[in-house]
Design a protein around this motif. Sequence first.
Motif, mmCIF file in Angstrom:
data_model
loop_
_atom_site.group_PDB
_atom_site.id
_atom_site.type_symbol
_atom_site.label_atom_id
_atom_site.label_comp_id
_atom_site.label_asym_id
_atom_site.label_seq_id
_atom_site.Cartn_x
_atom_site.Cartn_y
_atom_site.Cartn_z
ATOM 1 N N PRO A 202 40.301 -123.502 -45.575
ATOM 2 C CA PRO A 202 41.915 -123.308 -45.661
ATOM 3 C C PRO A 202 42.441 -121.784 -44.689
ATOM 4 C CG PRO A 202 40.896 -123.689 -47.732
ATOM 5 C CD PRO A 202 39.678 -123.547 -46.538
ATOM 6 N N LEU A 203 43.587 -122.036 -44.208
ATOM 7 C CA LEU A 203 44.082 -120.608 -43.443
ATOM 8 C C LEU A 203 45.148 -120.216 -44.388
ATOM 9 C CD1 LEU A 203 45.233 -120.606 -39.595
ATOM 10 C CD2 LEU A 203 46.124 -119.392 -41.696
ATOM 11 N N VAL A 204 44.989 -118.855 -44.880
ATOM 12 C CA VAL A 204 45.915 -118.630 -46.123
ATOM 13 C C VAL A 204 46.988 -117.617 -45.464
ATOM 14 C CG1 VAL A 204 44.462 -119.303 -47.933
ATOM 15 C CG2 VAL A 204 44.575 -117.009 -47.070
ATOM 16 N N GLY B 143 30.519 -120.155 -48.751
ATOM 17 C CA GLY B 143 30.393 -120.646 -50.242
ATOM 18 C C GLY B 143 31.613 -121.280 -50.836
ATOM 19 N N LYS B 144 31.503 -121.520 -51.944
ATOM 20 C CA LYS B 144 32.590 -122.171 -52.764
ATOM 21 C C LYS B 144 33.845 -120.948 -52.791
ATOM 22 C CE LYS B 144 33.669 -123.914 -57.109
ATOM 23 N NZ LYS B 144 33.315 -124.322 -58.432
ATOM 24 N N GLU B 145 33.425 -119.900 -53.313
ATOM 25 C CA GLU B 145 34.475 -118.776 -53.024
ATOM 26 C C GLU B 145 35.158 -118.365 -51.973
ATOM 27 O OE1 GLU B 145 30.602 -116.849 -51.621
ATOM 28 O OE2 GLU B 145 31.169 -118.664 -53.121
ATOM 29 N N ASP B 146 34.584 -118.760 -50.829
ATOM 30 C CA ASP B 146 35.025 -118.523 -49.429
ATOM 31 C C ASP B 146 36.256 -119.778 -49.217
ATOM 32 O OD1 ASP B 146 33.556 -116.374 -48.223
ATOM 33 O OD2 ASP B 146 31.927 -117.880 -48.415
ATOM 34 N N ILE C 222 46.440 -130.839 -49.178
ATOM 35 C CA ILE C 222 46.024 -132.057 -48.198
ATOM 36 C C ILE C 222 44.820 -131.408 -47.694
ATOM 37 C CG2 ILE C 222 46.626 -132.888 -45.988
ATOM 38 C CD1 ILE C 222 49.145 -133.505 -46.803
ATOM 39 N N THR C 223 44.830 -130.058 -47.518
ATOM 40 C CA THR C 223 43.515 -129.459 -46.945
ATOM 41 C C THR C 223 42.454 -129.762 -47.968
ATOM 42 O OG1 THR C 223 44.839 -127.278 -45.890
ATOM 43 C CG2 THR C 223 42.604 -127.098 -46.291
ATOM 44 N N GLN C 224 42.621 -129.525 -49.094
ATOM 45 C CA GLN C 224 41.463 -129.877 -50.103
ATOM 46 C C GLN C 224 41.032 -131.044 -50.215
ATOM 47 O OE1 GLN C 224 41.716 -127.235 -53.903
ATOM 48 N NE2 GLN C 224 43.774 -127.029 -52.966
#
Length: 271
Positions: free
Chosen positions: A242-244, A112-115, A259-261
Amino acid sequence: MKIYLNGKFLKREEARLSVFDPGFLYGQGLFETMRAYQGRGFRLDSHIQRLLNSLALIGIDAPLEPASLKEAVKRCLKENDLKDAYVRLTIWQGEDNKVKVRAIAKPYRFPGKEDYQKGFRVMLSSFRQNEFSALCRVKSANYLHLLLAYQEARKNNFDEALLLNTRGFLAEASRANIFLVKDNCLITPALDCGCLPGITRDTVLALARKEKIKAIEARLTLEDLERAREAFLTNSLIEVMPLVSLDGKPVNKGKPGEITQRILKRYRALI
């Protein structure tokens, strides 16, 4: 749930397989997982073509037609009255040289958006990818080392596991391809590093070039990831995630990168 099995739609309890199938005994089979949006499998043709291209590699000689497999997936979605769904198409070697085909479609808890705001935390797996094996280039039912890598990550409260190859280069995550951003360039491990030629990977490379973002395939080290400006994972289910962080150390200060977004937004527009 209704399951497509060898040309018929059966209830779950009626869909039975032989315990003597080589696909069951030895993992002699292939599969494709994909997402359906509004009742249509995304990049379905590409998934089916990859599957058919891989049959000879695992010793399956079957005159399967892309159109019939495509119809099986479409009907599976319709029979189960699903619009947005998880879809899996599997082909394996059965008894007496008979090839079996199964398609399933089911509801799924997609990110979801939060993920996407939080991103995925990954760990470096103790398992390695064998880049010299042709099997790393296909979606084989012989999936054990990747499954164990994923279970290792989940037991340690990580979202994913990252695998190096036998030479120490980045290969892939247990269920996804990986991308890095360095010096405003998008980089993903080259296929000779042992990563799957992912359908979403291919889509992202094409989107990046349309966005005038330099995108290349190369041999990457763990240090490249640690020094990356940003990073993300891709597959058909998570899209562009995204990998954070890696082993608890933040990537891009622990936040999704610009760039990910941007790539995620373009991917969603394509859908």
